[in-house]
Design a protein around this motif. Structure first.
Motif, PDB file in Angstrom:
ATOM      1  N   UNK A  45       0.845  -1.192   0.000  1.00 21.98           N
ATOM      2  CA  UNK A  45       0.000   0.000   0.000  1.00 21.98           C
ATOM      3  C   UNK A  45       0.882   1.244   0.000  1.00 21.98           C
ATOM      4  N   UNK A  46       0.610   2.146  -0.933  1.00 27.25           N
ATOM      5  CA  UNK A  46       1.351   3.406  -1.058  1.00 27.25           C
ATOM      6  C   UNK A  46       0.339   4.539  -1.082  1.00 27.25           C
ATOM      7  N   UNK A  47       0.653   5.625  -0.394  1.00 25.21           N
ATOM      8  CA  UNK A  47      -0.273   6.749  -0.368  1.00 25.21           C
ATOM      9  C   UNK A  47       0.321   7.924   0.373  1.00 25.21           C
ATOM     10  N   UNK A  48      -0.486   8.905   0.728  1.00 27.60           N
ATOM     11  CA  UNK A  48       0.011  10.070   1.463  1.00 27.60           C
ATOM     12  C   UNK A  48       0.588   9.677   2.820  1.00 27.60           C
ATOM     13  N   UNK A  49       1.599  10.412   3.252  1.00 29.25           N
ATOM     14  CA  UNK A  49       2.205  10.124   4.548  1.00 29.25           C
ATOM     15  C   UNK A  49       1.189  10.188   5.681  1.00 29.25           C
ATOM     16  N   UNK A  50       0.252  11.105   5.571  1.00 30.97           N
ATOM     17  CA  UNK A  50      -0.741  11.269   6.637  1.00 30.97           C
ATOM     18  C   UNK A  50      -1.670  10.075   6.761  1.00 30.97           C
ATOM     19  N   UNK A  51      -1.741   9.260   5.708  1.00 31.06           N
ATOM     20  CA  UNK A  51      -2.655   8.118   5.723  1.00 31.06           C
ATOM     21  C   UNK A  51      -1.956   6.814   6.069  1.00 31.06           C
ATOM     22  N   UNK A  52      -0.612   6.814   6.080  1.00 31.52           N
ATOM     23  CA  UNK A  52       0.150   5.593   6.327  1.00 31.52           C
ATOM     24  C   UNK A  52       1.165   5.871   7.425  1.00 31.52           C
ATOM     25  N   UNK A  53       0.928   5.336   8.597  1.00 28.94           N
ATOM     26  CA  UNK A  53       1.816   5.580   9.736  1.00 28.94           C
ATOM     27  C   UNK A  53       3.136   4.834   9.556  1.00 28.94           C
ATOM     28  N   UNK A  54       4.239   5.533   9.751  1.00 29.92           N
ATOM     29  CA  UNK A  54       5.550   4.903   9.683  1.00 29.92           C
ATOM     30  C   UNK A  54       5.848   4.185  10.990  1.00 29.92           C
ATOM     31  N   UNK A  55       6.498   3.031  10.935  1.00 31.58           N
ATOM     32  CA  UNK A  55       6.927   2.389  12.183  1.00 31.58           C
ATOM     33  C   UNK A  55       7.850   3.312  12.960  1.00 31.58           C
ATOM     34  N   UNK A  56       7.737   3.302  14.272  1.00 28.08           N
ATOM     35  CA  UNK A  56       8.557   4.191  15.101  1.00 28.08           C
ATOM     36  C   UNK A  56      10.039   3.968  14.863  1.00 28.08           C
ATOM     37  N   UNK A  57      10.438   2.726  14.616  1.00 28.43           N
ATOM     38  CA  UNK A  57      11.852   2.416  14.415  1.00 28.43           C
ATOM     39  C   UNK A  57      12.401   3.071  13.156  1.00 28.43           C
ATOM     40  N   UNK A  58      11.531   3.407  12.198  1.00 26.36           N
ATOM     41  CA  UNK A  58      11.953   4.121  10.997  1.00 26.36           C
ATOM     42  C   UNK A  58      11.822   5.623  11.209  1.00 26.36           C
ATOM     43  N   UNK A  59      10.729   6.025  11.825  1.00 22.75           N
ATOM     44  CA  UNK A  59      10.456   7.455  12.026  1.00 22.75           C
ATOM     45  C   UNK A  59      11.421   8.074  13.031  1.00 22.75           C
ATOM     46  N   UNK A  60      11.801   7.304  14.042  1.00 26.23           N
ATOM     47  CA  UNK A  60      12.645   7.854  15.108  1.00 26.23           C
ATOM     48  C   UNK A  60      13.594   6.774  15.631  1.00 26.23           C
ATOM     49  N   UNK A  61      14.647   6.444  14.847  1.00 27.20           N
ATOM     50  CA  UNK A  61      15.571   5.384  15.279  1.00 27.20           C
ATOM     51  C   UNK A  61      16.614   5.872  16.279  1.00 27.20           C
ATOM     52  N   UNK A  62      16.580   7.157  16.626  1.00 23.40           N
ATOM     53  CA  UNK A  62      17.580   7.712  17.525  1.00 23.40           C
ATOM     54  C   UNK A  62      16.903   8.331  18.739  1.00 23.40           C
ATOM     55  N   UNK A  63      17.317   7.917  19.908  1.00 21.95           N
ATOM     56  CA  UNK A  63      16.845   8.524  21.144  1.00 21.95           C
ATOM     57  C   UNK A  63      17.969   9.347  21.722  1.00 21.95           C
ATOM     58  N   UNK A  64      17.757  10.648  21.809  1.00 20.42           N
ATOM     59  CA  UNK A  64      18.789  11.539  22.321  1.00 20.42           C
ATOM     60  C   UNK A  64      18.842  11.435  23.841  1.00 20.42           C
ATOM     61  N   UNK A  65      20.029  11.205  24.371  1.00 23.84           N
ATOM     62  CA  UNK A  65      20.176  11.078  25.812  1.00 23.84           C
ATOM     63  C   UNK A  65      19.802  12.380  26.502  1.00 23.84           C
TER      64      UNK A  65
END
Length: 253
Positions: A231-251
């Motif tokens: 499935x491909x579509x607008x970003x607002x309609x397809x939630x990215x996995x957190x590990x892709x959206x935010x793979x870095x946690x700032x200390x």
């Protein structure tokens, strides 16, 4: 244990300079030249290589093939404005000897912060890495940097990103084709359906679609292997996995 950490770097003219960490605030390390280059010993299996970053259109050094994935993720993140490698070395004395540590990447975020990326060995973090991490924490606190240790997403997401990253270069952009693709994927539909109905030959449309996915003009579920049925579509309609959206946690945040 408090240390007097010095930072070897290049100034705006390219000359090598060493300053105390507290005097490094505001120095744009992500764009400075390298002060260190990896050397490969015959007993080592790692291979130093380079990632061409679409973010700044420069090559970013990776001291091993494993770190290519980290460079790719940094390049993919919209909050990254610039990135570089090996542009500073942390120096300190311990037990009568001078020690050194070269962080893997320096990043400038869109908010203007300096992000120091320190990656554990492929075999996992051990006592040596923990000691290095403590030094990096002390230097970051003194210099006003942010420190992070990345967490890579799952294998499927990495394979998908590597695949579409092959079309990250601007030469794969085409405003006319992208407009047609934007219309075809105005709502989430299977990749094959959108390509077939966009009105552009598949050989032209598919590379441009991957280019749009890389640059987040369209979205997909990265955790699922990319296929004609994806499935491909607008970003607002397809939630990215957190590990892709935010793979870095700032200390400290």
């Amino acid at each position: 244990m408090a240390r007097e950490v010095q930072v070897l770097h290049r100034d705006s003219g390219g000359a090598r300079r060493t300053l105390p960490a507290e005097r490094m605030q505001g120095v744009p390390l992500a764009e400075r030249g390298a002060v260190w280059q990896p050397t490969r010993h015959p007993s080592q299996r790692s291979i130093a290589t380079w990632w061409w970053a679409a973010t700044n259109r420069r090559h970013v050094g990776c001291r091993s093939l494993g770190l290519l994935s980290v460079a790719m993720l940094l390049d993919f993140l919209p909050q990254v404005a610039d990135l570089g490698a090996w542009s500073a070395q942390l120096l300190w004395r311990e037990r009568g000897r001078e020690r050194g540590l070269v962080p893997d990447f320096f990043v400038r975020t869109v908010s203007g912060a300096t992000l120091v990326v320190l990656c554990p060995p492929a075999t996992g973090p051990g006592s040596r890495f923990e000691r290095q991490l403590e030094v990096a924490r002390e230097a970051s606190a003194a210099a006003g940097w942010q420190l992070t240790v990345p967490r890579l997403p799952g294998a499927a997401a990495l394979r998908n990103l590597r695949w579409v990253a092959r079309r990250r270069h601007p030469r794969f952009g085409d405003a006319t084709v992208e407009e047609a693709l934007q219309s075809a994927f105005a709502r989430p539909v299977p990749l094959r359906e959108g390509i077939e109905t966009c009105g552009v030959p598949r050989a032209l449309a598919l590379p441009r679609l991957y280019h749009m996915l890389w640059h987040r003009r369209l979205g997909t579920d990265w955790a699922v292997p990319l296929s004609p049925a994806s499935s491909v579509g607008p970003l607002t309609a397809l939630a990215e996995p957190k590990a892709v959206r935010s793979p870095f946690t700032v200390e400290g945040t």
